[in-house]
Design an enzyme around this catalytic site. Structure first.
Site, PDB file in Angstrom:
ATOM      1  N   ASP A 105       0.592  -1.286  -0.122  1.00 57.04           N
ATOM      2  CA  ASP A 105       0.095  -0.317  -0.477  1.00 57.04           C
ATOM      3  C   ASP A 105       1.166   1.048   0.141  1.00 57.04           C
ATOM      4  O   ASP A 105       1.031   1.852   0.789  1.00 57.04           O
ATOM      5  CB  ASP A 105      -0.382  -0.033   1.006  1.00 57.04           C
ATOM      6  CG  ASP A 105      -1.580   1.242   1.045  1.00 57.04           C
ATOM      7  OD1 ASP A 105      -2.150   1.481   0.502  1.00 57.04           O
ATOM      8  OD2 ASP A 105      -2.145   1.503   2.775  1.00 57.04           O
ATOM      9  N   ARG A 138      -5.816  -0.639  13.852  1.00 59.36           N
ATOM     10  CA  ARG A 138      -5.306  -0.762  14.718  1.00 59.36           C
ATOM     11  C   ARG A 138      -6.239  -1.322  15.718  1.00 59.36           C
ATOM     12  O   ARG A 138      -6.209  -2.326  16.593  1.00 59.36           O
ATOM     13  CB  ARG A 138      -5.394   0.917  15.634  1.00 59.36           C
ATOM     14  CG  ARG A 138      -4.565   1.524  15.348  1.00 59.36           C
ATOM     15  CD  ARG A 138      -4.660   2.923  15.227  1.00 59.36           C
ATOM     16  NE  ARG A 138      -4.971   3.419  14.227  1.00 59.36           N
ATOM     17  CZ  ARG A 138      -5.644   4.387  14.101  1.00 59.36           C
ATOM     18  NH1 ARG A 138      -5.000   5.308  14.454  1.00 59.36           N
ATOM     19  NH2 ARG A 138      -5.925   5.278  12.687  1.00 59.36           N
TER      20      ARG A 138
END
Length: 233
Positions: free
Chosen positions: A59, A211
């Protein structure tokens, strides 16, 4: 089309990343290597994680003149990643050049997707900071159609837009959706979010989760919960 949960390994070092992946004890989740880790550890981290048996979404969100992106993609094509991306805002010509660079001599290449609008962007910031006045979902659909015209395989979009992208570009046009959070979790800096179960119902092909998994007290349990909610396993 295969669906999967991609873990965003946004760590600052090779050591932290390997320590995290070792927690999975033989399981090989699909992982995203973003700017932080790639800039910290370089291409070798891609090779090492690939050698451990993981699928990789690289990415880096390339965005430059077509020739520069073509040459960069040519380099990335040799890293044997499974998916990579660029910014749709770079124009159709840039996206076409990216495909040329990414395609290997034998005709194979990783999945190539385009970022439409970041999930941290909302209507207000798009209008005030980018001077784009159209509704954000209209902008996303336009970028998705440009990506398809250029020959890309799909887009990165909010899960809120996945169903509309499929309606506009076809069911085989891949939707990769960050901005996924558990119903009882913190949204962080994401503004356009959904739960894994909601993303499944609306048609996301891949969800990218960072996260809520990597910062969890038990990352493996959090990953398993995400897989169960998204894939129904």
């Amino acid at each position: 089309m295969a669906k999967d949960v991609i873990i965003a390994c946004d760590f600052s070092s090779k050591e932290k990343t390997i320590e995290f992946l070792d927690k999975f004890e033989g399981r090989k989740p699909f992982v995203k290597i973003g700017m932080e880790l790639f800039y910290a550890a370089g291409p070798d981290i891609v090779r090492e994680i690939k050698a451990r048996g993981h699928k990789i979404f690289l990415d880096l969100k390339l965005h430059d003149i077509p020739n520069t992106v073509k040459k960069a993609m040519s380099v990335l094509s040799h890293l044997d990643v499974d998916m990579t991306n660029l910014h749709a805002a770079g124009t159709i010509n840039m996206m076409k050049a990216a495909i040329e660079g990414l395609t290997r001599e034998d005709g194979t290449r990783p999945i190539l997707i385009a970022v439409t609008q970041l999930t941290s962007t909302d209507q207000e910031s798009m209008e005030n900071d980018l001077l784009i006045k159209e509704p954000i979902d209209q902008v996303v659909m336009h970028y998705a159609k440009c990506a398809k015209e250029a020959g890309l395989d799909g887009v990165v979009c909010s899960p809120l837009e996945a169903e509309k992208v499929h309606n506009s570009c076809g069911s085989n046009f891949v939707t990769v959706t960050p901005g996924v959070r558990f119903a009882d979790g913190d949204k962080g800096d994401q503004k356009r979010v959904m739960t894994p179960a909601e993303a499944r119902k609306i048609g996301s092909d891949y969800i990218v989760v960072g996260r809520p998994i990597t910062a969890a007290e038990d990352p493996v349990a959090a990953y398993n919960r995400c897989v169960k909610e998204f894939l129904g396993e």
